[in-house]
Design an enzyme around this catalytic site. Structure first.
Site, PDB file in Angstrom:
ATOM      1  N   GLU A  36      26.081   9.450  40.504  1.00  0.00           N
ATOM      2  CA  GLU A  36      27.029   8.335  40.362  1.00  0.00           C
ATOM      3  C   GLU A  36      27.350   7.778  41.744  1.00  0.00           C
ATOM      4  O   GLU A  36      27.679   8.539  42.657  1.00  0.00           O
ATOM      5  CB  GLU A  36      28.305   8.848  39.643  1.00  0.00           C
ATOM      6  CG  GLU A  36      29.515   7.939  39.719  1.00  0.00           C
ATOM      7  CD  GLU A  36      29.258   6.525  39.175  1.00  0.00           C
ATOM      8  OE1 GLU A  36      28.673   6.397  38.085  1.00  0.00           O
ATOM      9  OE2 GLU A  36      29.656   5.567  39.866  1.00  0.00           O
ATOM     10  N   ALA A  49      36.564   0.537  21.384  1.00  0.00           N
ATOM     11  CA  ALA A  49      36.615   0.825  19.950  1.00  0.00           C
ATOM     12  C   ALA A  49      35.284   1.440  19.551  1.00  0.00           C
ATOM     13  O   ALA A  49      34.230   0.883  19.853  1.00  0.00           O
ATOM     14  CB  ALA A  49      36.858  -0.464  19.174  1.00  0.00           C
ATOM     15  N   ARG A 109      39.165   4.357  27.769  1.00  0.00           N
ATOM     16  CA  ARG A 109      37.822   4.607  28.327  1.00  0.00           C
ATOM     17  C   ARG A 109      37.822   5.759  29.331  1.00  0.00           C
ATOM     18  O   ARG A 109      36.912   6.589  29.332  1.00  0.00           O
ATOM     19  CB  ARG A 109      37.317   3.351  29.040  1.00  0.00           C
ATOM     20  CG  ARG A 109      37.289   2.124  28.195  1.00  0.00           C
ATOM     21  CD  ARG A 109      36.990   0.911  29.048  1.00  0.00           C
ATOM     22  NE  ARG A 109      35.617   0.922  29.431  1.00  0.00           N
ATOM     23  CZ  ARG A 109      34.664   0.239  28.790  1.00  0.00           C
ATOM     24  NH1 ARG A 109      34.959  -0.515  27.765  1.00  0.00           N
ATOM     25  NH2 ARG A 109      33.427   0.295  29.175  1.00  0.00           N
ATOM     26  N   ARG A 192      42.660  -8.194  30.245  1.00  0.00           N
ATOM     27  CA  ARG A 192      43.213  -7.109  29.425  1.00  0.00           C
ATOM     28  C   ARG A 192      44.408  -6.481  30.106  1.00  0.00           C
ATOM     29  O   ARG A 192      44.486  -6.477  31.325  1.00  0.00           O
ATOM     30  CB  ARG A 192      42.164  -5.991  29.243  1.00  0.00           C
ATOM     31  CG  ARG A 192      41.096  -6.349  28.269  1.00  0.00           C
ATOM     32  CD  ARG A 192      39.795  -5.608  28.471  1.00  0.00           C
ATOM     33  NE  ARG A 192      38.787  -6.376  27.756  1.00  0.00           N
ATOM     34  CZ  ARG A 192      38.374  -6.104  26.532  1.00  0.00           C
ATOM     35  NH1 ARG A 192      38.838  -5.041  25.900  1.00  0.00           N
ATOM     36  NH2 ARG A 192      37.503  -6.869  25.928  1.00  0.00           N
ATOM     37  N   ASP A 309      24.089  -0.067  29.083  1.00  0.00           N
ATOM     38  CA  ASP A 309      24.205  -1.453  29.554  1.00  0.00           C
ATOM     39  C   ASP A 309      23.061  -1.851  30.485  1.00  0.00           C
ATOM     40  O   ASP A 309      22.761  -3.041  30.623  1.00  0.00           O
ATOM     41  CB  ASP A 309      25.545  -1.660  30.276  1.00  0.00           C
ATOM     42  CG  ASP A 309      26.686  -1.869  29.288  1.00  0.00           C
ATOM     43  OD1 ASP A 309      26.468  -1.660  28.071  1.00  0.00           O
ATOM     44  OD2 ASP A 309      27.797  -2.238  29.717  1.00  0.00           O
ATOM     45  N   ALA A 322      29.184   0.585  23.290  1.00  0.00           N
ATOM     46  CA  ALA A 322      29.195   2.038  23.506  1.00  0.00           C
ATOM     47  C   ALA A 322      28.460   2.745  22.369  1.00  0.00           C
ATOM     48  O   ALA A 322      27.759   3.733  22.594  1.00  0.00           O
ATOM     49  CB  ALA A 322      30.627   2.541  23.625  1.00  0.00           C
TER      50      ALA A 322
HETATM   51  C1  LIG Z   1      35.279  -6.108  28.248  1.00  0.00           C
HETATM   52  C2  LIG Z   1      34.419  -5.147  27.490  1.00  0.00           C
HETATM   53  C3  LIG Z   1      34.864  -4.634  26.278  1.00  0.00           C
HETATM   54  C4  LIG Z   1      34.063  -3.763  25.549  1.00  0.00           C
HETATM   55  N1  LIG Z   1      34.511  -3.267  24.377  1.00  0.00           N
HETATM   56  C5  LIG Z   1      33.734  -2.414  23.672  1.00  0.00           C
HETATM   57  C6  LIG Z   1      34.166  -1.878  22.437  1.00  0.00           C
HETATM   58  O1  LIG Z   1      35.269  -2.139  21.971  1.00  0.00           O
HETATM   59  N2  LIG Z   1      33.328  -1.043  21.780  1.00  0.00           N
HETATM   60  C7  LIG Z   1      32.094  -0.708  22.285  1.00  0.00           C
HETATM   61  O2  LIG Z   1      31.364   0.059  21.654  1.00  0.00           O
HETATM   62  N3  LIG Z   1      31.664  -1.190  23.481  1.00  0.00           N
HETATM   63  C8  LIG Z   1      32.457  -2.036  24.167  1.00  0.00           C
HETATM   64  N4  LIG Z   1      32.027  -2.516  25.364  1.00  0.00           N
HETATM   65  C9  LIG Z   1      30.736  -2.079  25.897  1.00  0.00           C
HETATM   66  C10 LIG Z   1      30.795  -0.695  26.519  1.00  0.00           C
HETATM   67  O3  LIG Z   1      31.956  -0.579  27.291  1.00  0.00           O
HETATM   68  C11 LIG Z   1      29.587  -0.408  27.363  1.00  0.00           C
HETATM   69  O4  LIG Z   1      28.456  -0.692  26.600  1.00  0.00           O
HETATM   70  C12 LIG Z   1      29.587   1.062  27.773  1.00  0.00           C
HETATM   71  O5  LIG Z   1      30.711   1.325  28.554  1.00  0.00           O
HETATM   72  C13 LIG Z   1      28.301   1.481  28.456  1.00  0.00           C
HETATM   73  O6  LIG Z   1      28.437   1.602  29.796  1.00  0.00           O
HETATM   74  P1  LIG Z   1      27.299   2.192  30.758  1.00  0.00           P
HETATM   75  O7  LIG Z   1      27.614   3.612  31.063  1.00  0.00           O
HETATM   76  O8  LIG Z   1      25.953   1.875  30.228  1.00  0.00           O
HETATM   77  O9  LIG Z   1      27.520   1.271  32.024  1.00  0.00           O
HETATM   78  P2  LIG Z   1      28.725   1.297  33.067  1.00  0.00           P
HETATM   79  O10 LIG Z   1      30.007   1.615  32.421  1.00  0.00           O
HETATM   80  O11 LIG Z   1      28.627   0.040  33.835  1.00  0.00           O
HETATM   81  O12 LIG Z   1      28.362   2.532  33.987  1.00  0.00           O
HETATM   82  C14 LIG Z   1      27.336   2.474  34.940  1.00  0.00           C
HETATM   83  C15 LIG Z   1      27.616   3.492  36.023  1.00  0.00           C
HETATM   84  O13 LIG Z   1      26.531   3.492  36.938  1.00  0.00           O
HETATM   85  C16 LIG Z   1      27.027   3.538  38.255  1.00  0.00           C
HETATM   86  N5  LIG Z   1      26.013   2.946  39.136  1.00  0.00           N
HETATM   87  C17 LIG Z   1      25.674   1.637  39.246  1.00  0.00           C
HETATM   88  N6  LIG Z   1      24.700   1.473  40.153  1.00  0.00           N
HETATM   89  C18 LIG Z   1      24.399   2.719  40.620  1.00  0.00           C
HETATM   90  C19 LIG Z   1      23.473   3.207  41.588  1.00  0.00           C
HETATM   91  N7  LIG Z   1      22.650   2.380  42.262  1.00  0.00           N
HETATM   92  N8  LIG Z   1      23.429   4.537  41.840  1.00  0.00           N
HETATM   93  C20 LIG Z   1      24.252   5.407  41.165  1.00  0.00           C
HETATM   94  N9  LIG Z   1      25.161   4.976  40.254  1.00  0.00           N
HETATM   95  C21 LIG Z   1      25.223   3.658  39.977  1.00  0.00           C
HETATM   96  C22 LIG Z   1      28.320   2.742  38.198  1.00  0.00           C
HETATM   97  O14 LIG Z   1      29.195   3.047  39.258  1.00  0.00           O
HETATM   98  C23 LIG Z   1      28.873   3.153  36.830  1.00  0.00           C
HETATM   99  O15 LIG Z   1      29.693   4.290  36.912  1.00  0.00           O
HETATM  100  C24 LIG Z   1      32.803  -3.392  26.076  1.00  0.00           C
HETATM  101  C25 LIG Z   1      32.366  -3.888  27.311  1.00  0.00           C
HETATM  102  C26 LIG Z   1      33.168  -4.772  28.010  1.00  0.00           C
HETATM  103  C27 LIG Z   1      32.684  -5.302  29.344  1.00  0.00           C
END
Ligand SMILES: Cc1cc2nc3c(=O)[nH]c(=O)nc-3n(C[C@H](O)[C@H](O)[C@H](O)COP(=O)(O)OP(=O)(O)OC[C@H]3O[C@@H](n4cnc5c(N)ncnc54)[C@H](O)[C@@H]3O)c2cc1C
Length: 429
Positions: A36, A49, A109, A192, A309, A322
């Protein structure tokens, strides 16, 4: 169980990286390390959610997920109401979902991430480790070499990018195609706030807090949501609005005047003034543009793949992001559990990883792309921009009907079998 010597690096320790690490460590029995970039593993202060498909998927990864969610203060969403928030018919109920197969939870979260990380040995979690580059070229035995900002270089049997919407691993996987398929603004911004339950109830109105429910207000160019989390102690309120022009930056400061202007068609209705009052009461109020991965030609390149994502960032209109990440963890965990060779199979497990990643791409990409497209359309409808439905409650109701069925109605066992079938195809069996 797969060969325990398989070494996997997960880049990114958000909700996706943490869930996938549980799947690969506990379900598949692999040697997994999570890197991370931030100084600590942390999440934004907002709620997420989790709908029924998300909960089912999480249970496959962590059988004690009900207890995990309870420790995170998750609140059941027994009802999710869509109500008209602007115009002469403001206050009209458009649709109510919830109960049975549609039941979900709302959870903070940061608390969810904390609990997802808890079952993992701390020695697998590496903060302050920003990936700067990776390569499969000229690395011995098909390994992947990863380089970090602090100068360290490591080799793994495979690398999985869970590094979010602006993923570096995505750029590597897509190569020359990366720029053409870069994330882009989806057409809305949101803000938010988290407020104590009693304050939200007093400001918004007691009648909306009679049970744990999500209230989603739809109207002219915008959307307002409030839901309960932290075991009933906190309420999240969100305001989303249509972007009037393409945003220059993702994050921008917001003022009372800007919110009043964005929701000018709502101010005589039952919700907007209260939501704005809660919003402007917080210091450093900012709006964030919603971005998405509009298209992605592949999730896999050799022994490198992308999840969450990084692969399929979507707008939040169907609350599905999520859940898609949890489904990624189930499918990848299952494929990686089935790499072991039987005695008659001369192919080493590591040499099957690329086929597993191809199979993951083959089953996950069509579904995730459908979620992205459906979510965007839902946003258009929600904000009264659908040319046919507009803000007509009957037409909106009809257009919403069945919109979530394909998301909720996934048969995970069948899906896992499809993925295995694809892996065998790619292995030529
Ligand atoms: C406003 C909003 C509301 C949402 N509401 C919902 C909901 O109600 N229900 C739902 O199911 N989903 C919801 N989502 C979607 C959901 O939050 C995301 O799909 C989920 O959090 C997936 O995140 P992730 O871990 O893939 O990415 P992220 O949360 O972006 O995590 C990526 C991680 O990688 C790290 N990183 C980045 N680059 C590097 C690197 N080069 N080297 C090492 N680490 C790195 C970052 O620091 C971060 O910690 C919402 C999203 C948003 C934006």
């Amino acid at each position: 169980m797969a060969d325990t010597k398989i070494r996997i690096a997960i880049i990114g320790g958000g909700l996706t990286g943490a869930t996938l690490a549980n799947a690969l460590f506990h379900v598949s029995g692999l040697d997994v390390h999570v890197y991370e970039s931030a100084p600590t593993f942390s999440e934004r202060g907002a709620s997420v959610a989790l709908s029924s498909n998300a909960l089912h998927a999480l249970k496959r990864v962590i059988p004690a997920s009900t207890e995990l969610l309870a420790r995170a203060g998750a609140v059941p969403i027994n009802s999710s109401r869509a109500i008209l928030g602007s115009g002469p018919q403001a206050g009209t109920l458009i649709v109510e979902m919830g109960g049975g197969v549609e039941s979900g939870v709302g959870v903070h979260r940061a608390a969810l991430l904390r609990e997802l990380l808890a079952p993992l040995p701390p020695s697998l979690l590496h903060a302050n480790k920003k990936l700067t580059s990776l390569t499969q070229d000229n690395v011995g035995d098909g390994e992947v070499e990863v380089s970090f900002e602090d100068g360290t270089v490591k080799r793994f049997d495979a690398v999985i990018g869970a590094d979010g919407i602006f993923s570096s691993v995505r750029n590597y996987v897509l190569g020359d195609e990366a720029a053409r398929h870069a994330p882009s603004p989806a057409g809305w911004w949101d803000c938010r706030v988290l407020v104590p339950f009693e304050k939200a109830k007093a400001t918004i109105g007691e009648q909306y807090f009679d049970m744990p429910r999500q209230n989603a207000w739809m109207g002219d160019g915008g959307f307002i949501l409030h839901d309960v989390l932290d075991g009933g102690k906190t309420v999240q309120c969100a305001i989303c609005c249509v972007e009037k022009e393409p945003p220059k930056e993702r994050k921008r400061p917001l003022t009372l005047e800007m919110l009043n202007e964005a929701l000018s068609g709502w101010l005589d209705g039952p919700i907007a003034k209260a939501a704005i009052e809660l919003m402007v009461d917080q210091p450093n109020l900012h709006g964030y543009s919603q971005w998405e991965q509009k298209s992605t030609p592949t999730y896999a390149n050799g022994r490198v793949c992308i999840v969450g994502d990084a692969a399929h960032a979507t707008t939040p209109w169907q609350g599905a992001g999520a859940g898609q990440a949890f489904e990624d963890a189930v499918i990848l965990g299952h494929l990686m559990s089935n790499l072991s060779s039987d005695p008659s199979d001369s192919t080493r497990p590591v040499d099957k990883i690329a086929a597993a990643f191809q199979a993951f791409d083959a089953v996950r990409r069509p579904r995730c792309q459908r979620v992205i497209d459906s979510s965007r359309d839902t946003g258009v409808l929600t904000c009264g921009q659908d040319p046919d439905a507009g803000l007509n409650p009957d037409k909106m109701r009809a257009a919403f009907g069945g919109r979530w069925t394909f998301i909720f109605g996934l048969d995970l066992d069948e899906y896992k079998q499809d993925a295995m079938g694809k892996m065998h195809e790619f292995l030529g069996r």
